[in-house]
Design a protein around this motif. Sequence first.
Motif, mmCIF file in Angstrom:
data_model
loop_
_atom_site.group_PDB
_atom_site.id
_atom_site.type_symbol
_atom_site.label_atom_id
_atom_site.label_comp_id
_atom_site.label_asym_id
_atom_site.label_seq_id
_atom_site.Cartn_x
_atom_site.Cartn_y
_atom_site.Cartn_z
ATOM 1 N N LYS A 513 0.835 -1.196 0.000
ATOM 2 C CA LYS A 513 0.000 0.000 0.000
ATOM 3 C C LYS A 513 0.875 1.253 0.000
ATOM 4 O O LYS A 513 0.578 2.222 -0.707
ATOM 5 N N ASP A 534 -9.524 -6.074 -3.702
ATOM 6 C CA ASP A 534 -10.192 -5.832 -2.424
ATOM 7 C C ASP A 534 -10.356 -7.126 -1.629
ATOM 8 O O ASP A 534 -10.076 -7.171 -0.419
ATOM 9 N N GLY A 540 -6.520 -1.865 0.692
ATOM 10 C CA GLY A 540 -6.967 -0.559 0.220
ATOM 11 C C GLY A 540 -6.338 -0.084 -1.065
ATOM 12 O O GLY A 540 -6.368 1.121 -1.356
#
Length: 554
Positions: A513, A534, A540
Amino acid sequence: PRRSLSTSIPRGFQCIPASDLPAADILAFAQGLQNEGVELSCAQLSCLARLLAAKNLTAESGRYPPDLLLFLDLSAVRGETCREFYARASHGNLDLLPRGSSRRRGLLRGALACLGVRSSRLRPEQLDSLGALVCDMEPETITASDPSVLENLKLCPALTGAQRDALNALLLGGGTAYGDPSSWDLQTLQNMGPLLLALNQTTLSLVAEAAREAFSRSIAATYGSQGRSQREKSLTLLRAFRAASASSQPRLKRSTDRCPSTPITASTVSSPVLIIDYSTSEEFDLCLSKEVLEANLEPLLEQPLPKQYLWVLKHRLKQIYGSEIPEEQLKLFGPLAHQYTAEEIGQWPAMSSDTLSALLNPADGKWEAPQVQQLLSRYQATGGTLTGPLLQKMGGRNLCNLQEEQIKEIPPEAIRTAGQFNISSCSQTKKDQLYRNTQEAFAGQAGPSRAYYCQIRSYLGGAPAKDLKDLANAGIAIDMDIDTFLALNPDEMQKLSVTDVKNLLGENLPYLKEAENEPSVTRWVTSQSQQELDCTLGIGLQGGMQEPSPAGAT
């Protein structure tokens, strides 16, 4: 039997599963590092950070050493404690993290957000909290910030060329605590400390000659008692200060055949003030006899000789030996060797592994690609082949500077015994070849394993997607660090599925991320289904392909 963390930290250890250790042992070990002054490697600190996260012990960061904070999950840093966290982390050894790595950039971003920094001008209180993290700031921030930024820059192990330019511009403005360079005296120069290593010739030329000479003598007086690392810095400073007084080009044409001062002798070649006593390259040339040079090349080359003086030695050695320099002398060349072009190196005699090893000493300077290619050719002219120790001495940068054919000829045994390399500067074709070499070197291992992964990790930038998929689906905990993942061939990364990436990164998945804006990651994300990102990753990531709406749906 219960495992002990203290026995799992020798050099070269493999990170063990958190389930094998009690939380109390992990906590005690991490806190004990603060008092014992133990230095752990990057891999060991990364391992320990994962163990702490697995046991929910990261909230105790105030009692951990600064080096360890560099590896903790930054997303877990709470707003009310972020100032204390980043202030402590800023005192860690940033060299543990490669410059430009996603983790190092993340530390700076997190610290700036925590401090509410919204412009390139940093105030004194912000600089106090940022500490060494300022080392990664853009050059314009250095010139725009409060002049006390210089104290932060003293903490930097190294600055980029653009940062050094900005530092010099700030000093030349005269608005710092050090005043105008023309006013600097010995005390001022000593107070500047590490900043002196970043001064350019424009700044140094403004310093009074008396101050420069006094400072040079103060360095020379302590040179003999310094350790290796400090000696290298002292040599750099002495060369820079001498170059500020010397001509930019050597003046080898003699206006007289007589030494204007005292001739250099066997007893004075080791004098710590040699280049101060012989203050120009012309005087050095006139006062150095052929006999003294030939018999005392080694102590002469241990002196902090500026480039102009090295050119004198090169010129004089050519007069003595022509192009047939004896191998015994080549072993001693050190920084002098770097003054020879690739064409000139090609005329050197065939050399032994000891000579090649001596010439590859990284403390003597950086080789250009044509030079290192010729060095290896002169070694191979004797039938020599590269070994693990020679590869280690060569290092990743020189390895990448070899020709593809030279890389192809590296024996498997050399790869097996050479250890890890940073091959980020290699072209993709060279990374591919090095990976093929590595496959051959470890071909005897039965199937993928954690040990196999650790042996090939630094070469994975050349791995095809098929091999990466095999690693991902081998049923073993790879836990690939994010910097290794980002170093993969971007074209091969695109062929990995979401599950492949999840299996490769393992416990390091959350760091993906942080790296989502890296070009290769962004490209990979946009080629995947957003729903799968997801559901499978759950961290995220955004930007994946959207599933088409069912016909008639509103």
